[in-house]
Design a protein around this motif. Sequence first.
Motif, PDB file in Angstrom:
ATOM      1  N   ALA A  42      -5.803  15.208  -2.194  1.00 14.05           N
ATOM      2  CA  ALA A  42      -4.876  15.294  -3.330  1.00 14.05           C
ATOM      3  C   ALA A  42      -3.431  15.234  -2.865  1.00 14.05           C
ATOM      4  O   ALA A  42      -2.601  14.515  -3.443  1.00 14.05           O
ATOM      5  N   GLY A  43      -3.103  15.976  -1.827  1.00 11.39           N
ATOM      6  CA  GLY A  43      -1.730  16.047  -1.353  1.00 11.39           C
ATOM      7  C   GLY A  43      -1.241  14.739  -0.764  1.00 11.39           C
ATOM      8  O   GLY A  43      -0.087  14.339  -0.973  1.00 11.39           O
ATOM      9  N   ALA A  44      -2.103  14.040  -0.025  1.00  7.36           N
ATOM     10  CA  ALA A  44      -1.703  12.776   0.579  1.00  7.36           C
ATOM     11  C   ALA A  44      -1.373  11.742  -0.488  1.00  7.36           C
ATOM     12  O   ALA A  44      -0.384  11.006  -0.380  1.00  7.36           O
ATOM     13  N   VAL A  45      -2.205  11.676  -1.531  1.00  8.85           N
ATOM     14  CA  VAL A  45      -1.941  10.725  -2.615  1.00  8.85           C
ATOM     15  C   VAL A  45      -0.625  11.040  -3.301  1.00  8.85           C
ATOM     16  O   VAL A  45       0.209  10.151  -3.538  1.00  8.85           O
ATOM     17  N   ALA A  46      -0.419  12.313  -3.639  1.00  8.61           N
ATOM     18  CA  ALA A  46       0.807  12.699  -4.348  1.00  8.61           C
ATOM     19  C   ALA A  46       2.049  12.435  -3.495  1.00  8.61           C
ATOM     20  O   ALA A  46       3.040  11.853  -3.966  1.00  8.61           O
ATOM     21  N   ALA A  47       2.016  12.839  -2.235  1.00 11.35           N
ATOM     22  CA  ALA A  47       3.178  12.647  -1.364  1.00 11.35           C
ATOM     23  C   ALA A  47       3.480  11.170  -1.166  1.00 11.35           C
ATOM     24  O   ALA A  47       4.642  10.758  -1.140  1.00 11.35           O
ATOM     25  N   ARG A  48       2.440  10.346  -1.028  1.00 11.23           N
ATOM     26  CA  ARG A  48       2.657   8.906  -0.865  1.00 11.23           C
ATOM     27  C   ARG A  48       3.293   8.304  -2.118  1.00 11.23           C
ATOM     28  O   ARG A  48       4.204   7.480  -2.045  1.00 11.23           O
TER      29      ARG A  48
ATOM     30  N   LYS B 103      -6.224   5.112   5.584  1.00 13.72           N
ATOM     31  CA  LYS B 103      -5.250   4.699   6.594  1.00 13.72           C
ATOM     32  C   LYS B 103      -3.962   4.193   5.954  1.00 13.72           C
ATOM     33  O   LYS B 103      -2.900   4.242   6.576  1.00 13.72           O
ATOM     34  N   GLY B 104      -4.051   3.742   4.705  1.00 18.11           N
ATOM     35  CA  GLY B 104      -2.867   3.265   4.009  1.00 18.11           C
ATOM     36  C   GLY B 104      -1.855   4.350   3.708  1.00 18.11           C
ATOM     37  O   GLY B 104      -0.685   4.053   3.427  1.00 18.11           O
ATOM     38  N   TYR B 105      -2.266   5.611   3.763  1.00 17.54           N
ATOM     39  CA  TYR B 105      -1.326   6.714   3.557  1.00 17.54           C
ATOM     40  C   TYR B 105      -0.398   6.884   4.758  1.00 17.54           C
ATOM     41  O   TYR B 105       0.641   7.547   4.652  1.00 17.54           O
TER      42      TYR B 105
END
Length: 412
Positions: free
Chosen positions: A18-24, A400-402
Amino acid sequence: MADKSRDISVVVVGGSYAGAVAARKFADLSKKGYAGLKVTLVDEKSHYFHAVGFPKALVDAKYAEKAFLPFASFFEPGSAHQFINSRLKSITDAHNLVLEDGQELYFDYLILATGGKAPGPINVRSANKEEGLAEIEQLRSGLEAANSVLVIGGGAVGVEVAGFVAATFPQKKVTLVHSGKRLMPTNFREGVSNGAVAKLGQLGVDVVLNERVELPADFGCSARVGHQVLRGTSGTEYPSDVQILAVGFKVNSAFLEPLETKLGSLLHIEDGPGFIRVRPTLQLDSDSFPNIFVPGDANDLPMTAKYGFKAEMQGGTAAANIKKLIDAGFDQAFAASQDEAVANAPALSRWSDMVDAIMVPIGPELGVVQMLKVALGSSGLANFLVRQIKSKDFMLWMRKGYFPYKQSASGQ
């Protein structure tokens, strides 16, 4: 519409799904006219670990190496955004938090994507890649030397672990014990459960249902290497050389204590794992903190919403809602008058769990699938779909795209 280029601080605590998506999303948004938007990502670990791929990482050292992605490569070098390798200690009010290392951070918007703690090393406990790999390697070495393996818990992870262990070490006795009457979460069709039992059977796994393993008080919350004889509630004994826990989940909410003290009420559920209460918009369940969102496993949504890809969807929903607030100038209004800001806030999207799907590899060649309420349990089509979509790398390529930016060798 408010001035998009104003200074806005978004803090994301927890850099997993969840955090990686939001931060990206926020980092990308800062390049689209939101020039004053600064994103701070906080995580207690130096690397993102693709926990969804643990069953493969357990038996494949080369894959395990790839499953750790450095947070140092998350943000563009030279940007205003930053990654802080620390742990959240407390949230002191609607705009400030304190980290374990003593740093204090101001936020206009806060995303708590702190997740939960599953048994290690399914949930790698180590703070860095080197120690995390060693943690997994210790269990892998134990498997190589073992004659028998006991997997406790027959949800998706337990089924995947048992399948990959049995497929990799066909000469070993693998037993999967599950407390439910059928494998897999019960919101999925019975055909998926029956298919999982059948395909585990093809690999020689002994599946035991309606049985709860009684763990010693000192067992802890991690896999163990070493011969033990554990007993089930039926009285049956289960001797094994390696024991892998695929059950148990705990949420840390101690950092909410200052807010709960101010409110005079709890923001988390005391019973069970300790989930944090949220509204359908994924905001913390309090009018006093409308700028705090909790996507992912830490919130009190049903267990059917607690999968990696659903946590990512929730991270996207939380980010989209914060963007609506930013566009409406909510943070400026909130600083001037909290009550007025809340009264005039824009309508936010409600999280809706419309995707009732699952794909479970059972070793590299077999698997079960449910999509659009159609169960592909015992069919060969399920095996084909799992091989093509998931079992090769457990969709690591998507994550990996993050982390698009190259760092020095020391940051890897």
